[in-house]
Enzyme design. Structure first.
Site, PDB file in Angstrom:
ATOM      1  N   HIS A 189     -19.109   4.547   0.971  1.00 36.90           N
ATOM      2  CA  HIS A 189     -18.315   3.674   1.832  1.00 36.90           C
ATOM      3  C   HIS A 189     -18.931   3.774   3.234  1.00 36.90           C
ATOM      4  O   HIS A 189     -19.486   4.809   3.590  1.00 36.90           O
ATOM      5  CB  HIS A 189     -16.882   4.220   1.831  1.00 36.90           C
ATOM      6  N   ASP A 246     -16.336  12.966   0.011  1.00 39.03           N
ATOM      7  CA  ASP A 246     -15.369  11.929   0.375  1.00 39.03           C
ATOM      8  C   ASP A 246     -14.443  11.749  -0.828  1.00 39.03           C
ATOM      9  O   ASP A 246     -14.844  11.210  -1.859  1.00 39.03           O
ATOM     10  CB  ASP A 246     -16.139  10.635   0.701  1.00 39.03           C
ATOM     11  N   GLN A 306     -11.064   8.233  -2.986  1.00 40.29           N
ATOM     12  CA  GLN A 306     -10.731   7.573  -4.258  1.00 40.29           C
ATOM     13  C   GLN A 306     -10.546   8.559  -5.412  1.00 40.29           C
ATOM     14  O   GLN A 306     -10.341   8.136  -6.548  1.00 40.29           O
ATOM     15  CB  GLN A 306     -11.828   6.561  -4.637  1.00 40.29           C
ATOM     16  N   LYS A 350      -3.706   6.315   0.506  1.00 39.84           N
ATOM     17  CA  LYS A 350      -4.239   5.967  -0.816  1.00 39.84           C
ATOM     18  C   LYS A 350      -3.600   6.819  -1.913  1.00 39.84           C
ATOM     19  O   LYS A 350      -3.886   6.655  -3.089  1.00 39.84           O
ATOM     20  CB  LYS A 350      -5.757   6.140  -0.843  1.00 39.84           C
ATOM     21  N   CYS A 394     -16.649  -2.579   2.060  1.00 38.00           N
ATOM     22  CA  CYS A 394     -17.184  -1.590   3.011  1.00 38.00           C
ATOM     23  C   CYS A 394     -18.292  -0.758   2.376  1.00 38.00           C
ATOM     24  O   CYS A 394     -18.383   0.456   2.615  1.00 38.00           O
ATOM     25  CB  CYS A 394     -16.092  -0.665   3.546  1.00 38.00           C
TER      26      CYS A 394
END
Ligand code: PMP
Length: 404
Positions: free
Chosen positions: A122, A199, A202, A225, A363
């Site tokens: 991202h 990261d 997700q 999220k 993104c």
């Protein structure tokens, strides 16, 4: 295992209509909807608990501080961190990675050093490193993405050099749904003495994450999220590393003693939390994590994987469809293109049917360039979605196809 109808009743927004059609919300990778307990906890905080934290001797300030600090402990437990000193509250994944890039670079990165990221990042795990590389003169190397949407791990090994100081990669791709083998990547990097940042925007909402079992040195995620509020996120960092890193921002809370000649900094994690924190957000995030645990992350992963497999199977029945990314291990995201229909046209027409999907580059422009496409239509799932909703999506796509 998952009682979807019961779960759906916990999310007030899922009962609404859009353009006179029942809402089908498949934009969960962008943000998730909020259960009543999270919404109520924000209201409760402002009705009954509100006072600025950490600096008051009065009852409410101490109460709000206790709630915020127990939220920190909830986060620690949720991601399997060893200590609350390692849990820094931020505004979200983006701020977590900016904090990391800025502070880590000042502590550890010099001209000629190298940071490895991947081709499926991202923008928030690309641009912060580019900004810092302009200041500190380190180089950014990129792990290539294979045609099936997996990382090229052989190439990764060849990118590692004696100048590599950090690997920063996404756990799960927000475009392809690929679940990267981060444990394997961490083991490889650690065998060269290189720390790894992950990261987790997700991954944390969808699969079990234990930062200590993974061996991650840094791990970032966003509250919104994972069914929590916007404006709150987390950076986990290993204490030994955080202790060597300078503050990201200066101001109240992050100091021990200030004089005009010299300022000394607060201990972890407060050294990295300048100013009034979003304590209401922290408290509501803890509620969201409690809610997720009440359903069970393994139940969630199992159900979402079933939904995702069903979606892929149904989507594959559509002529001219091209699913982007076909990784062996994937999470609850499916990106696709249908014939020559532009993603934004598909998205706009599906929207008229009450179906919320995301379209565009998500993104991740370098990944779009790698795949040779301008963008995709992305359906991303949560445990409140149903197979019937996927049928509605497929019928909607068929309808749009016939219009072109
Ligand atoms: N990384 C990934 C993989 C993401 O999917 C996102 C959000 N789309 C981010 C980082 C940024 O998260 P946020 O906007 O919550 O800071």
């Amino acid at each position: 295992m998952i009682d979807v109808e019961k779960i759906r009743r916990d999310f007030p927004i899922l009962g609404r209509e859009v353009y006179g059609k029942p809402l089908v919300y498949f934009d969960n990778a962008a943000t998730t909807q909020k259960p009543r307990c999270v919404i109520d906890s924000i209201s409760e905080a402002y009705c009954n608990e509100n006072a600025n934290v950490h600096r008051g001797i009065h009852f409410l300030s101490q109460h709000a501080t206790d709630l915020m600090e127990s939220a920190r402990d909830k986060v620690r437990q949720f991601i399997g961190a060893g200590s609350t000193e390692e849990i820094i509250f931020t505004r979200g994944t983006t701020e977590s990675i900016n904090l990391l890039a800025s502070s880590f670079s000042r502590a550890f990165l010099n001209k000629g050093d190298e940071v490895i990221i991947s081709g499926m990042e991202h923008h928030s795990n690309i641009v912060p490193w580019q900004i810092q590389s302009e200041i500190h003169g380190f180089k950014i190397k990129v792990i290539p993405v294979l045609d099936n949407g997996e990382l090229d791990l052989e190439a990764f090994k060849t990118l590692i050099s004696d100048k590599t100081r950090l690997v920063s990669i996404t756990h799960v791709s927000n475009v392809l749904g690929t679940v990267n083998p981060v444990a394997e990547i961490i083991t490889e990097a650690h065998s060269h003495g290189i720390p790894v940042a992950v990261d987790g925007a997700q991954s944390v909402p969808h699969i079990k994450v234990n930062v200590q079992e993974l061996g991650a040195d840094f791990y970032a995620f966003s509250g919104h999220k994972i069914y929590g509020p916007t404006g709150i996120g987390v950076l986990y960092g290993r204490k030994e590393l955080l202790e060597q890193m300078p503050p990201y921002q200066g101001g109240g809370e992050m100091i021990k003693r200030v004089t005009f000649e010299k300022t000394t900094y607060n201990e972890l994690p407060y050294k990295f939390e300048a100013g009034t924190p979003d304590y209401v957000g922290s408290i509501a995030l803890a509620k969201a994590l409690d809610y997720v645990q009440s359903i069970g992350i393994d139940n969630i992963a199992g159900y979402e994987s079933e939904l995702c497999n069903y979606a892929i199977e149904r989507l594959n029945s559509i002529p001219d469809i091209r699913i982007i990314g076909n990784a062996g291990h994937r999470s609850a995201v499916v990106s696709f293109l249908v014939g020559n229909i532009y993603p934004s046209d598909m998205g706009t027409l599906l929207d008229r049917l009450g179906i919320a999907v995301r379209t565009g580059h998500h993104c991740a422009e370098p990944l779009m360039d790698r795949m040779g496409i301008p963008g995709t239509v992305r359906a991303s799932f949560a445990f409140y979605n149903t197979k019937a909703e996927i049928d509605t999506l497929v019928a909607g796509i068929e309808r749009v196809r016939k219009m072109f």
